[in-house]
Design an enzyme around this catalytic site. Structure first.
Site, short mmCIF file in Angstrom:
data_model
loop_
_atom_site.label_atom_id
_atom_site.label_comp_id
_atom_site.label_asym_id
_atom_site.label_seq_id
_atom_site.Cartn_x
_atom_site.Cartn_y
_atom_site.Cartn_z
N HIS A 197 0.81 -1.22 0.00
CA HIS A 197 0.00 0.00 0.00
C HIS A 197 0.85 1.27 0.00
O HIS A 197 0.32 2.37 -0.09
CB HIS A 197 -0.94 0.05 1.21
CG HIS A 197 -0.24 0.39 2.49
ND1 HIS A 197 0.48 -0.52 3.20
CD2 HIS A 197 -0.11 1.56 3.15
CE1 HIS A 197 1.00 0.06 4.26
NE2 HIS A 197 0.67 1.33 4.27
C1 UD1 Z 1 -2.22 5.95 5.20
C2 UD1 Z 1 -0.95 6.56 5.75
C3 UD1 Z 1 0.16 5.51 5.73
C4 UD1 Z 1 -0.28 4.25 6.46
C5 UD1 Z 1 -1.58 3.75 5.88
C6 UD1 Z 1 -2.08 2.59 6.69
C7 UD1 Z 1 -0.59 8.96 5.32
C8 UD1 Z 1 0.10 9.96 4.46
N1 UD1 Z 1 -0.49 7.68 4.92
O1 UD1 Z 1 -1.97 5.61 3.84
O2 UD1 Z 1 1.30 6.04 6.39
O3 UD1 Z 1 0.72 3.28 6.30
O4 UD1 Z 1 -2.56 4.80 5.95
O5 UD1 Z 1 -2.95 1.80 5.96
O6 UD1 Z 1 -1.19 9.30 6.30
N2 UD1 Z 1 -9.41 4.85 0.98
C9 UD1 Z 1 -10.60 4.17 0.95
N3 UD1 Z 1 -11.21 3.91 2.13
C10 UD1 Z 1 -10.72 4.31 3.33
C11 UD1 Z 1 -9.51 5.02 3.35
C12 UD1 Z 1 -8.87 5.28 2.16
O7 UD1 Z 1 -11.10 3.78 -0.12
O8 UD1 Z 1 -11.34 4.02 4.37
C13 UD1 Z 1 -8.71 5.11 -0.31
C14 UD1 Z 1 -8.99 6.50 -0.87
O9 UD1 Z 1 -9.05 6.40 -2.27
C15 UD1 Z 1 -7.74 7.26 -0.47
C16 UD1 Z 1 -6.66 6.18 -0.53
O10 UD1 Z 1 -7.31 5.00 -0.09
O11 UD1 Z 1 -7.47 8.33 -1.32
C17 UD1 Z 1 -5.47 6.46 0.36
O12 UD1 Z 1 -5.90 6.70 1.71
P1 UD1 Z 1 -5.01 7.63 2.69
O13 UD1 Z 1 -5.57 7.57 4.05
O14 UD1 Z 1 -4.80 8.95 2.07
O15 UD1 Z 1 -3.59 6.96 2.64
P2 UD1 Z 1 -3.18 5.44 2.84
O16 UD1 Z 1 -2.55 4.97 1.58
O17 UD1 Z 1 -4.29 4.67 3.42
N1 UDP Z 2 -3.83 -5.44 8.82
C1 UDP Z 2 -5.11 -5.99 8.96
N2 UDP Z 2 -5.74 -6.46 7.84
C2 UDP Z 2 -5.17 -6.43 6.60
C3 UDP Z 2 -3.87 -5.87 6.47
C4 UDP Z 2 -3.23 -5.38 7.60
O1 UDP Z 2 -5.65 -6.05 10.06
O2 UDP Z 2 -5.82 -6.87 5.64
C5 UDP Z 2 -3.17 -4.88 10.02
C6 UDP Z 2 -1.81 -5.46 10.33
O3 UDP Z 2 -1.93 -6.61 11.14
C7 UDP Z 2 -1.15 -4.31 11.07
C8 UDP Z 2 -1.74 -3.08 10.45
O4 UDP Z 2 -2.93 -3.51 9.77
O5 UDP Z 2 -1.50 -4.33 12.45
C9 UDP Z 2 -0.77 -2.51 9.46
O6 UDP Z 2 -1.39 -1.51 8.72
P1 UDP Z 2 -0.81 -0.99 7.35
O7 UDP Z 2 0.05 -2.01 6.73
O8 UDP Z 2 -1.98 -0.50 6.58
O9 UDP Z 2 0.02 0.30 7.78
P2 UDP Z 2 1.54 0.55 8.22
O10 UDP Z 2 1.86 -0.34 9.35
O11 UDP Z 2 2.40 0.32 7.03
O12 UDP Z 2 1.55 1.99 8.58
#
Ligand code: UD1
Ligand code: UDP
Length: 360
Positions: A203
């Site tokens: 991601h």
């Molecule tokens: C965010 C964090 C990242 C973290 C990740 C955990 C920032 C800059 N990034 O990245 O550090 O590792 O969360 O998963 O804060 N979206 C949905 N549904 C949701 C949320 C998001 O469809 O509930 C989609 C939207 O199209 C959105 C995209 O995912 O634009 C990205 O979501 P966003 O929260 O901006 O960043 P993440 O990639 O999730």
């Molecule tokens: N996780 C989850 N379901 C999934 C993928 C990840 O519950 O399908 C959990 C995972 O166990 C961990 C957290 O989400 O606790 C990690 O989140 P993510 O990888 O989105 O973010 P990051 O740690 O890179 O910020």
């Protein structure tokens, strides 16, 4: 004491789970959910499964580009902090929700405590690196998962107090370990046999936004002779569709919706390997004895690489396949990131900081 904890994205619900439980035993916590993640599979499921209290505030900010998202979070968090007058604001990790709350707290009365302080990738192009460096500079109390992170802070002109607590994600894993390792529970994705599949998550913006990197990762994941299961983050699903890679991905790997925390750890514990660009998953793999292949060129969790349980392969297909295929025996595991009592140490550190010193 009265604490406003700010969460917003999936890993922050996991991190807040043990700390919130410990905080609420003796103190008053006001939980603020920014709404950065809002899908049931990225948010609601964690609150239900882990019995995290319903947030007192859900700001409903949702998705947007960095600046408008962070600005809207700041505006709304500021209103809550003014209304609640907490003694401390507690933030987790390195998302836009973390930075927004940090900037607000820095300009108001409460002290700011940062859980997972001191992590560094050394890569300023990474949004999380900007968020964590700035949050650390705003913080009065910097709570680190290990000595390396504390060392990064000591070298970095930080004004707050640094306390090594260990990793609250280890506390979280220990709290659900019996459910995860229950041999009678079927695996959450049908048709998989323990130790006969690989798990993957992708991601990170640097991988999803670059079609060449994303294609390289897909090719790498399929160079192995076992099924690969990929619970798909919405950012990655959007990117696969946008880059015209979705059908190619679906033909090669088993794409499933994101799963709940306990289900994810079950998949992780039973996988022969995990390939991931997640921060949290690199550590959880270590805690659950699953070798990790990290789809990045650098990591903040360097100790897992030094321990021989994690290998950095970037997005190169051959390196990914070879690492997934490799069955070399791994060295004995050292204890990294504390003893599973990081939530206790976090709350004690905040108590001490508030008792000791007025805000400067
Ligand atoms: C965010 C964090 C990242 C973290 C990740 C955990 C920032 C800059 N990034 O990245 O550090 O590792 O969360 O998963 O804060 N979206 C949905 N549904 C949701 C949320 C998001 O469809 O509930 C989609 C939207 O199209 C959105 C995209 O995912 O634009 C990205 O979501 P966003 O929260 O901006 O960043 P993440 O990639 O999730
Ligand atoms: N996780 C989850 N379901 C999934 C993928 C990840 O519950 O399908 C959990 C995972 O166990 C961990 C957290 O989400 O606790 C990690 O989140 P993510 O990888 O989105 O973010 P990051 O740690 O890179 O910020």
């Amino acid at each position: 004491m009265r604490i406003c904890s700010v969460v917003g994205a999936r890993p922050q619900f996991v991190k807040a789970f043990p700390v919130s439980r410990r905080l609420r035993a003796n103190h008053e916590e006001v939980l603020i959910h920014t709404g950065q993640h809002y899908d049931e599979s990225l948010s609601g499921v964690f609150f239900e499964e882990l019995d995290i209290p319903e947030p007192e505030y859900n700001l409903g900010v949702g998705s947007a580009d960095h600046a408008p998202q962070t600005a809207e979070m700041m505006r709304l968090i500021d209103e809550v902090i003014e209304a609640e007058s907490p003694d401390a604001v507690l933030v987790y990790g390195d998302t836009n929700s973390t930075l927004a709350a940090a900037l607000v707290a820095a300009k108001r009365e409460p002290i700011l405590a940062h859980v997972e302080a001191g992590l560094r990738s050394g890569k300023w192009s990474m949004p999380e690196e900007v968020n964590r460096v700035l949050t650390d500079h705003c913080s009065d109390l910097l709570l680190t998962p290990g000595e390396n992170a504390a060392e990064n802070l000591r070298d970095g002109g930080i004004r707050g107090d640094v306390v090594v607590t260990g990793d609250v994600m280890y506390d979280a894993v220990l709290a659900v370990r019996d459910r995860v390792l229950d041999g009678d529970a079927p695996l959450p994705v049908p048709g998989l046999r323990p130790d006969a599949y690989a798990l993957a998550t992708v991601h990170r913006a640097s991988n999803t936004d670059d079609p060449d990197r994303l294609a390289g990762i897909l090719d790498g994941l399929t160079g192995v002779d076992i099924p690969v299961v990929l619970p798909l983050h919405p950012r990655t699903e959007n990117a696969l569709r946008e880059h015209g890679l979705y059908d190619r991905a679906a033909a090669k790997v088993r794409l499933v919706d994101p799963v709940g925390y306990v289900e994810f750890l079950q998949l992780l514990a039973n996988a022969s390997k995990v390939a991931t660009d997640s921060g949290g998953v690199q550590k959880e793999a270590f805690y659950l004895d699953t070798p990790c292949v990290t789809l990045r060129d650098e990591t903040e969790w360097v100790e897992t690489v030094e321990a021989g349980w994690n290998v950095l392969v970037g997005s190169d297909p051959d390196r990914i396949s070879r690492a997934l295929f490799d069955r070399s025996e791994l060295p004995p595991k050292p204890e990294l990131y504390g003893g599973g009592n990081a939530a206790d140490l976090t709350v004690s550190a905040i108590e001490t900081r508030l008792a000791d010193a007025p805000d400067d």
